[in-house]
Motif scaffolding. Structure first.
Motif, short mmCIF file in Angstrom:
data_model
loop_
_atom_site.label_atom_id
_atom_site.label_comp_id
_atom_site.label_asym_id
_atom_site.label_seq_id
_atom_site.Cartn_x
_atom_site.Cartn_y
_atom_site.Cartn_z
N LYS A 70 -5.90 4.90 1.79
CA LYS A 70 -6.46 6.21 2.13
C LYS A 70 -7.31 6.12 3.40
O LYS A 70 -7.25 7.01 4.25
CB LYS A 70 -7.27 6.78 0.97
N LEU A 71 -8.06 5.04 3.54
CA LEU A 71 -8.85 4.86 4.76
C LEU A 71 -7.93 4.75 5.98
O LEU A 71 -8.19 5.35 7.02
CB LEU A 71 -9.72 3.60 4.66
N GLN A 72 -6.87 3.97 5.83
CA GLN A 72 -5.94 3.81 6.95
C GLN A 72 -5.24 5.13 7.26
O GLN A 72 -5.06 5.47 8.43
CB GLN A 72 -4.93 2.71 6.65
N LEU A 73 -4.85 5.86 6.23
CA LEU A 73 -4.21 7.16 6.46
C LEU A 73 -5.18 8.12 7.16
O LEU A 73 -4.79 8.83 8.09
CB LEU A 73 -3.74 7.77 5.13
N TRP A 99 0.84 -1.20 0.00
CA TRP A 99 0.00 0.00 0.00
C TRP A 99 0.87 1.24 0.00
O TRP A 99 0.59 2.22 -0.69
CB TRP A 99 -0.92 0.01 1.20
N GLN A 100 1.93 1.20 0.80
CA GLN A 100 2.87 2.32 0.88
C GLN A 100 3.47 2.61 -0.49
O GLN A 100 3.55 3.77 -0.91
CB GLN A 100 3.96 1.98 1.89
N SER A 101 3.88 1.57 -1.17
CA SER A 101 4.45 1.74 -2.51
C SER A 101 3.44 2.38 -3.46
O SER A 101 3.78 3.30 -4.21
CB SER A 101 4.89 0.38 -3.08
N CYS A 102 2.20 1.91 -3.42
CA CYS A 102 1.16 2.46 -4.29
C CYS A 102 0.92 3.94 -3.99
O CYS A 102 0.84 4.75 -4.92
CB CYS A 102 -0.15 1.68 -4.12
N VAL A 103 0.80 4.29 -2.73
CA VAL A 103 0.54 5.67 -2.34
C VAL A 103 1.69 6.58 -2.77
O VAL A 103 1.48 7.65 -3.33
CB VAL A 103 0.28 5.79 -0.82
N LYS A 104 2.92 6.15 -2.51
CA LYS A 104 4.07 6.98 -2.85
C LYS A 104 4.19 7.17 -4.37
O LYS A 104 4.46 8.27 -4.84
CB LYS A 104 5.36 6.38 -2.29
N LEU A 105 3.98 6.09 -5.11
CA LEU A 105 4.09 6.21 -6.56
C LEU A 105 2.96 7.07 -7.13
O LEU A 105 3.18 7.89 -8.03
CB LEU A 105 4.07 4.82 -7.21
N LYS A 106 1.74 6.93 -6.60
CA LYS A 106 0.60 7.69 -7.13
C LYS A 106 0.63 9.15 -6.70
O LYS A 106 0.48 10.03 -7.53
CB LYS A 106 -0.72 7.05 -6.66
N TYR A 107 0.82 9.40 -5.42
CA TYR A 107 0.66 10.77 -4.92
C TYR A 107 1.96 11.55 -4.77
O TYR A 107 1.94 12.76 -4.88
CB TYR A 107 -0.10 10.75 -3.59
N LEU A 108 3.07 10.88 -4.52
CA LEU A 108 4.34 11.60 -4.38
C LEU A 108 5.09 11.66 -5.71
O LEU A 108 5.66 12.69 -6.05
CB LEU A 108 5.19 10.97 -3.29
N SER A 109 5.09 10.55 -6.44
CA SER A 109 5.76 10.53 -7.74
C SER A 109 4.81 10.90 -8.87
O SER A 109 5.24 11.03 -10.02
CB SER A 109 6.37 9.15 -8.01
N GLU A 110 3.53 11.00 -8.56
CA GLU A 110 2.49 11.38 -9.51
C GLU A 110 2.48 10.50 -10.76
O GLU A 110 2.33 10.96 -11.89
CB GLU A 110 2.60 12.86 -9.88
N LYS A 111 2.64 9.20 -10.54
CA LYS A 111 2.59 8.26 -11.65
C LYS A 111 1.14 7.89 -11.96
O LYS A 111 0.29 7.93 -11.09
CB LYS A 111 3.37 6.99 -11.29
#
Length: 183
Positions: A169-172, A133-145
């Motif tokens: 997102k729910l966990q965050l 999940w962390q990888s998905c969030v970082k790639l989507k929202y921080l790296s904007e992939k």
């Protein structure tokens, strides 16, 4: 002769490579490790460097593959749903709990990303996510992939990606509610 070039490249490009790796991973330790792995790989393959590109381009290419490998390895770890923030929203069977009360954050909180303490709390909450999940969030929202790129890099299906993003997102939200808004 090429070994001398590598020593020069280490001195010239370490800082640029480190900044890029830090941007991609948000972890100083991981960034340092990836830069070190980049130079080790370059040392092993220095004879294959044909000067078709600049040394910096070649090293960044190696680093980008190291970053992809890092996220792939993280995405292969098992996900556990044993987390208090996530348990707040789902029952034992993974079904939505009925009547979950989620408080509305104040309008004053609109500029939270400018608050250093909030950003620290957010980073802590992101680090508490399961690795995939962390990888998905970082790639989507921080790296904007884009979703397609993330699926390709992590070797997952689009439906799996969106499920992980949704649950992350729910966990965050739960983590921020507990660690920031309730303190």
């Amino acid at each position: 002769m090429k070994e001398n070039n590598l020593e020069i490249w280490v001195n010239q490009y370490t800082e640029d490579l480190y900044r890029w790796a830090l941007h991609k991973t948000s972890s100083q330790q991981v960034a340092e490790d990836l830069v070190q792995e980049t130079f080790l790989a370059a040392a092993e393959k220095i004879d294959s460097f044909r000067s078709d590109s600049t040394p910096k381009t070649w090293l960044f290419s190696i680093l980008n593959f190291k970053v992809i490998d890092y996220y792939r390895s993280k995405s292969k770890k098992d996900i556990t749903l044993e987390n208090d923030a996530l348990a707040h929203f789902f029952d034992q069977d993974g079904e939505w709990k009925q009547n979950v009360n989620i408080s509305i954050w104040d309008a004053d909180d609109a500029n939270l990303l400018d608050n250093t303490d909030f950003r620290t709390t957010l980073e802590h909450c992101i680090e508490a996510l399961p690795p995939k999940w962390q990888s998905c969030v970082k790639l989507k929202y921080l790296s904007e992939k884009k979703g397609e790129e993330i699926c390709q890099e992590l070797g997952i299906a689009p439906t799996n990606l969106w499920q992980m993003i949704h649950r992350a997102k729910l966990q965050l939200r739960g983590c921020l509610h507990t660690n920031w808004f309730k303190h």
